[in-house]
Design an enzyme around this catalytic site. Structure first.
Site, PDB file in Angstrom:
ATOM      1  N   ASP A 142       3.721   1.036   8.521  1.00 56.89           N
ATOM      2  CA  ASP A 142       3.378   1.327   7.120  1.00 56.89           C
ATOM      3  C   ASP A 142       3.717   0.104   6.260  1.00 56.89           C
ATOM      4  O   ASP A 142       4.848  -0.376   6.271  1.00 56.89           O
ATOM      5  CB  ASP A 142       4.184   2.556   6.663  1.00 56.89           C
ATOM      6  CG  ASP A 142       3.753   3.065   5.295  1.00 56.89           C
ATOM      7  OD1 ASP A 142       3.527   4.279   5.169  1.00 56.89           O
ATOM      8  OD2 ASP A 142       3.663   2.265   4.347  1.00 56.89           O
ATOM      9  N   MET A 143       2.712  -0.392   5.562  1.00 58.04           N
ATOM     10  CA  MET A 143       2.916  -1.580   4.715  1.00 58.04           C
ATOM     11  C   MET A 143       3.875  -1.244   3.565  1.00 58.04           C
ATOM     12  O   MET A 143       3.871  -0.126   3.061  1.00 58.04           O
ATOM     13  CB  MET A 143       1.576  -2.041   4.142  1.00 58.04           C
ATOM     14  CG  MET A 143       0.549  -2.440   5.194  1.00 58.04           C
ATOM     15  SD  MET A 143       0.968  -3.958   6.067  1.00 58.04           S
ATOM     16  CE  MET A 143       0.676  -5.162   4.772  1.00 58.04           C
ATOM     17  N   ASP A 175      -2.858   1.974   4.527  1.00 60.24           N
ATOM     18  CA  ASP A 175      -1.754   1.061   4.894  1.00 60.24           C
ATOM     19  C   ASP A 175      -0.862   1.627   5.987  1.00 60.24           C
ATOM     20  O   ASP A 175       0.251   1.172   6.169  1.00 60.24           O
ATOM     21  CB  ASP A 175      -0.931   0.705   3.654  1.00 60.24           C
ATOM     22  CG  ASP A 175       0.143   1.723   3.336  1.00 60.24           C
ATOM     23  OD1 ASP A 175      -0.097   2.927   3.558  1.00 60.24           O
ATOM     24  OD2 ASP A 175       1.232   1.312   2.892  1.00 60.24           O
ATOM     25  N   GLU A 176      -1.361   2.598   6.724  1.00 57.87           N
ATOM     26  CA  GLU A 176      -0.488   3.340   7.623  1.00 57.87           C
ATOM     27  C   GLU A 176      -1.228   3.728   8.904  1.00 57.87           C
ATOM     28  O   GLU A 176      -2.371   4.138   8.854  1.00 57.87           O
ATOM     29  CB  GLU A 176      -0.097   4.608   6.846  1.00 57.87           C
ATOM     30  CG  GLU A 176       0.898   5.488   7.475  1.00 57.87           C
ATOM     31  CD  GLU A 176       1.026   6.800   6.685  1.00 57.87           C
ATOM     32  OE1 GLU A 176       0.599   6.887   5.507  1.00 57.87           O
ATOM     33  OE2 GLU A 176       1.532   7.753   7.279  1.00 57.87           O
TER      34      GLU A 176
END
Ligand code: TTP
Ligand code: MG
Length: 347
Positions: A9-10, A103-104
């Site tokens: 995850d970013m 983002d995940e």
């Protein structure tokens, strides 16, 4: 066999992209969204989080909490662009990648036969050196624990949750950290005095079943570190489609055509985002007296284009004599394949 699952995850994704694109923002409380009084915050940098600013918070509250915050309008195309690059890195690690959001993602690296910590470090290093951003990674033997791991020491986090850490590591957690327990469930449990996992752990399975229905067993298992959910990869996916129960039964082809257009757009976006194509198009209908029919057509090549998928779907519809009215219509594409692979074979 025990699996090896990664959750990645970013960190402060939209805000980090803004900082990367404009170095002046580095170290500052950057808030994406909430620019207008009535807008909401999409996300914010960790500097802004110190003031209590959070995702989904109305802009005026964020401004009150963090008056020196730098509020920016979101640039979705840019986030999507970076997201694609992150997924390129992930897809180079394994084909078993499940995108959860922009983002995940989950990765099942069981069959890669590599040291999971090495893999995690490689992902972190590549995201940092190639994109200039940080990503947090959780490693464990199922999805629930991997996700918990990626959140454990954000930002730039890395956490391994092994079997022997269960259930101890879970006990102190507030129950909202149990993936699957939404706001309403948390409130209901709070109402009976349950705030952390240790308290939840003491409840009987039967009680949870009564309290949450079928979902109760899942919660019971999850807090014991059990989660059987598979990493659902696009490659394993056999078909992509959409269907809809119509508000009013109809056999008006002009009207049904509009549904097909929408489905084709949806399917095509899905395929193109993943560089996939499909060889077989299937139309599905259900008549007002609940009779289901499907009609398919297969092609020599892989289709992904919106107009083409719609056109072929509409031809299938036109080949049917619609004597009865329909209560449902659906369109799907199957025999999927990554288009790049197809090209390689060609060469
Ligand atoms: P998240 O991964 O939930 O948040 P994040 O990446 O900003 O921060 P964290 O370090 O805690 O992971 O969401 C990813 C992006 O999705 C986020 O950058 C902005 C967007 N988003 C919204 O637009 N609205 C929301 O309510 C949430 C939660 C996220
Ligand atoms: Mg994130």
């Amino acid at each position: 066999m025990e699996r090896t699952i990664l959750h990645v995850d970013m960190d402060a994704f939209f805000a980090s992209v803004e900082v990367m694109d404009n170095k002046i923002l580095k170290g500052k409380p950057v808030i994406v969204g909430g620019v207008s009084q009535r807008g909401v915050v999409a996300t914010c940098s960790y500097e802004a989080r110190k003031y209590g600013v959070k995702s989904a918070m109305p802009g005026y509250i964020a401004k009150a909490l963090c008056p020196m915050g730098i509020f920016l309008n979101p640039r979705f195309y840019r986030y999507k662009e970076i997201s694609n690059m992150v997924f390129d890195i992930l897809n180079s690690i394994t084909s078993k990648v499940e995108a959860v959001s922009i983002d995940e993602a989950y990765l099942d690296i069981t069959e890669e036969n590599r040291d999971p910590l090495e893999v995690a470090k490689e992902i972190k290093y590549r995201v940092k050196s190639e994109l200039g951003l940080t990503i947090s990674v959780g490693i464990s033997y199922n999805k629930f624990l991997a996700k918990l791991g990626s959140d454990w020491n954000k930002p730039d986090g890395l956490m391994v949750i092994s079997k022997k850490m269960i259930p101890k590591i879970l006990f102190p957690l507030p129950i909202n950290k149990v993936h699957g327990l939404g706001k309403r469930s948390v409130t209901r449990l709070n109402n009976i005095g349950i705030y952390n996992v240790e308290q939840l752990y003491k409840l009987e399975k039967e009680f949870l079943n009564e309290y949450f229905g079928k979902f109760g067993s899942e919660i019971y298992e999850r807090i014991r570190g059990e989660d059987k959910r598979e990493v659902a990869t696009t490659r394993d996916r056999k078909s992509v489609g959409k269907e809809r129960t119509l508000g009013i039964d109809t056999n008006d082809k002009e009207m049904l055509k509009e549904y097909l257009k929408e489905f084709a757009k949806n399917i095509s976006t899905y395929l193109n985002d993943r560089n996939l194509g499909g060889k077989t198009i299937t139309l599905k209908i259900k008549t007002s007296d609940f009779e289901s029919h499907t009609k398919s057509k297969s092609f020599e090549y892989y289709l992904s284009n919106e107009e083409e998928i719609f056109g072929e779907g509409f031809k299938l519809l036109n080949s049917l004599e619609l004597e009865k009215e329909l209560r449902l219509i659906g369109l799907s594409i199957s025999n999927l394949k990554t288009k790049e692979m197809e090209q390689l074979k060609f060469f």
